[in-house]
Design an enzyme around this catalytic site. Structure first.
Site, PDB file in Angstrom:
ATOM      1  N   GLY A  60       0.784  -1.225   0.000  1.00  0.00           N
ATOM      2  CA  GLY A  60       0.000   0.000   0.000  1.00  0.00           C
ATOM      3  C   GLY A  60       0.817   1.278   0.000  1.00  0.00           C
ATOM      4  N   ASP A 114       0.739   3.479   4.395  1.00  0.00           N
ATOM      5  CA  ASP A 114      -0.295   4.152   3.602  1.00  0.00           C
ATOM      6  C   ASP A 114      -1.396   4.737   4.492  1.00  0.00           C
ATOM      7  OD1 ASP A 114      -1.253   1.637   4.343  1.00  0.00           O
ATOM      8  OD2 ASP A 114      -1.913   1.055   2.337  1.00  0.00           O
ATOM      9  N   ASP A 117      -5.563   2.619  10.497  1.00  0.00           N
ATOM     10  CA  ASP A 117      -6.998   2.423  10.722  1.00  0.00           C
ATOM     11  C   ASP A 117      -7.188   2.011  12.190  1.00  0.00           C
ATOM     12  OD1 ASP A 117      -9.717   2.017   9.866  1.00  0.00           O
ATOM     13  OD2 ASP A 117      -9.317  -0.086   9.600  1.00  0.00           O
ATOM     14  N   VAL A 167     -11.164   3.903   1.526  1.00  0.00           N
ATOM     15  CA  VAL A 167     -10.560   4.656   0.422  1.00  0.00           C
ATOM     16  C   VAL A 167      -9.619   3.785  -0.405  1.00  0.00           C
ATOM     17  CG1 VAL A 167     -10.779   6.948   1.449  1.00  0.00           C
ATOM     18  CG2 VAL A 167      -8.810   5.549   2.034  1.00  0.00           C
ATOM     19  N   ASP A 173      -5.647  -0.301  -1.915  1.00  0.00           N
ATOM     20  CA  ASP A 173      -6.409  -1.235  -2.752  1.00  0.00           C
ATOM     21  C   ASP A 173      -7.704  -1.696  -2.104  1.00  0.00           C
ATOM     22  OD1 ASP A 173      -5.134  -2.831  -0.699  1.00  0.00           O
ATOM     23  OD2 ASP A 173      -5.743  -4.581  -1.874  1.00  0.00           O
TER      24      ASP A 173
HETATM   25  P1  IMP Z   1      -5.120  -1.392  10.739  1.00  0.00           P
HETATM   26  O1  IMP Z   1      -4.288  -2.511  11.251  1.00  0.00           O
HETATM   27  O2  IMP Z   1      -6.574  -1.609  11.029  1.00  0.00           O
HETATM   28  O3  IMP Z   1      -4.641  -0.040  11.213  1.00  0.00           O
HETATM   29  O4  IMP Z   1      -5.046  -1.449   9.179  1.00  0.00           O
HETATM   30  C1  IMP Z   1      -4.051  -0.831   8.468  1.00  0.00           C
HETATM   31  C2  IMP Z   1      -3.925  -1.442   7.093  1.00  0.00           C
HETATM   32  O5  IMP Z   1      -5.203  -1.791   6.570  1.00  0.00           O
HETATM   33  C3  IMP Z   1      -3.357  -0.430   6.125  1.00  0.00           C
HETATM   34  O6  IMP Z   1      -1.962  -0.586   6.040  1.00  0.00           O
HETATM   35  C4  IMP Z   1      -4.054  -0.759   4.842  1.00  0.00           C
HETATM   36  O7  IMP Z   1      -3.314  -1.738   4.127  1.00  0.00           O
HETATM   37  C5  IMP Z   1      -5.376  -1.354   5.248  1.00  0.00           C
HETATM   38  N1  IMP Z   1      -6.481  -0.359   5.204  1.00  0.00           N
HETATM   39  C6  IMP Z   1      -7.084   0.265   6.242  1.00  0.00           C
HETATM   40  N2  IMP Z   1      -8.050   1.105   5.838  1.00  0.00           N
HETATM   41  C7  IMP Z   1      -8.046   1.029   4.497  1.00  0.00           C
HETATM   42  C8  IMP Z   1      -8.815   1.715   3.478  1.00  0.00           C
HETATM   43  O8  IMP Z   1      -9.689   2.567   3.715  1.00  0.00           O
HETATM   44  N3  IMP Z   1      -8.513   1.367   2.195  1.00  0.00           N
HETATM   45  C9  IMP Z   1      -7.553   0.457   1.873  1.00  0.00           C
HETATM   46  N4  IMP Z   1      -6.810  -0.179   2.779  1.00  0.00           N
HETATM   47  C10 IMP Z   1      -7.063   0.109   4.085  1.00  0.00           C
HETATM   48 MG    MG Z   2      -0.849  -1.226   4.334  1.00  0.00          MG
END
Ligand code: IMP
Ligand code: MG
Length: 187
Positions: A60, A114, A117, A167, A173
């Site tokens: 990403g 990228d 979340d 997004v 992606d």
């Molecule tokens: P987390 O572990 O929930 O913080 O997720 C982070 C990872 O999830 C990022 O590095 C992205 O690869 C993916 N991700 C989170 N939100 C989105 C989004 O809105 N679009 C695409 N990929 C996302």
């Molecule tokens: Mg990522």
């Protein structure tokens, strides 16, 4: 910076033809806004970390990193691959698919991500760097969705704060699709 979807944005017309009839709802952040924000962050990073070892989180962050790294004065870079999302769902159990090649011991690591979340992925990567003896660990993330956070992680250089939207584009992606769109759009 809080942003809203602008469905009237004409840059949607620059979408690759095969995506025009897809479920993309609108443009959230234009390429010009991304460029300007990366330039600003690069100025700060150049001041704060004169000898950064950039760790690009594939796939990403690839586009963000390639734009950012070329604005840094003195840095090295490597990549690691982590899988955290299945479709639109966070797995909360980030899995390392590829380790970095260059040892992190003694390095001032700058993680290039990228989007943050829930924070689980970033927390996993930070711990990974600390466990391997990094001298310091800082984070640059293009996007952050603070309303979704489950783990508190500090983003040192954040491009844009966005609402709870899924997004795509500029490296991000949905099931490996849309990464090549040059701006950030909402699905
Ligand atoms: P987390 O572990 O929930 O913080 O997720 C982070 C990872 O999830 C990022 O590095 C992205 O690869 C993916 N991700 C989170 N939100 C989105 C989004 O809105 N679009 C695409 N990929 C996302
Ligand atoms: Mg990522």
């Amino acid at each position: 910076m809080q942003l809203t979807v602008d469905l009237r944005d004409h840059s949607l017309n620059r979408l690759p033809k095969s995506y025009i009839d897809s479920s993309i709802k609108g443009v959230l952040i234009k390429k010009e806004q991304i460029d300007a924000q990366i330039s600003k962050l690069a100025v700060k990073i150049n001041k704060d970390i004169p000898d950064a070892h950039c760790l690009v989180i594939m796939s990403g962050a690839m586009i963000f990193a390639s734009d950012m790294i070329r604005k840094l004065k003195n840095c090295t870079y490597d990549s690691m691959q982590v899988k955290s999302y299945l479709g639109k769902q966070s797995s909360r159990l980030p899995k390392i698919l590829k380790d970095p090649k260059v040892p992190l011991k003694g390095k001032d690591v700058l993680i290039l991500e990228d989007i943050v979340d829930t924070g689980h992925t970033l927390k996993g990567i930070i711990d990974y760097c600390i466990d391997r003896g990094a001298r310091s660990v800082k984070i640059a993330a293009l996007l952050s969705k603070p309303s979704r956070r489950e783990i508190d992680v500090k983003i040192d250089y954040c491009g844009f704060i966005i609402d709870d939207l899924f997004v795509i584009g500029y490296g991000l992606d949905y099931d490996e699709k849309y990464r090549n769109i040059p701006f950030i759009a909402v699905l």
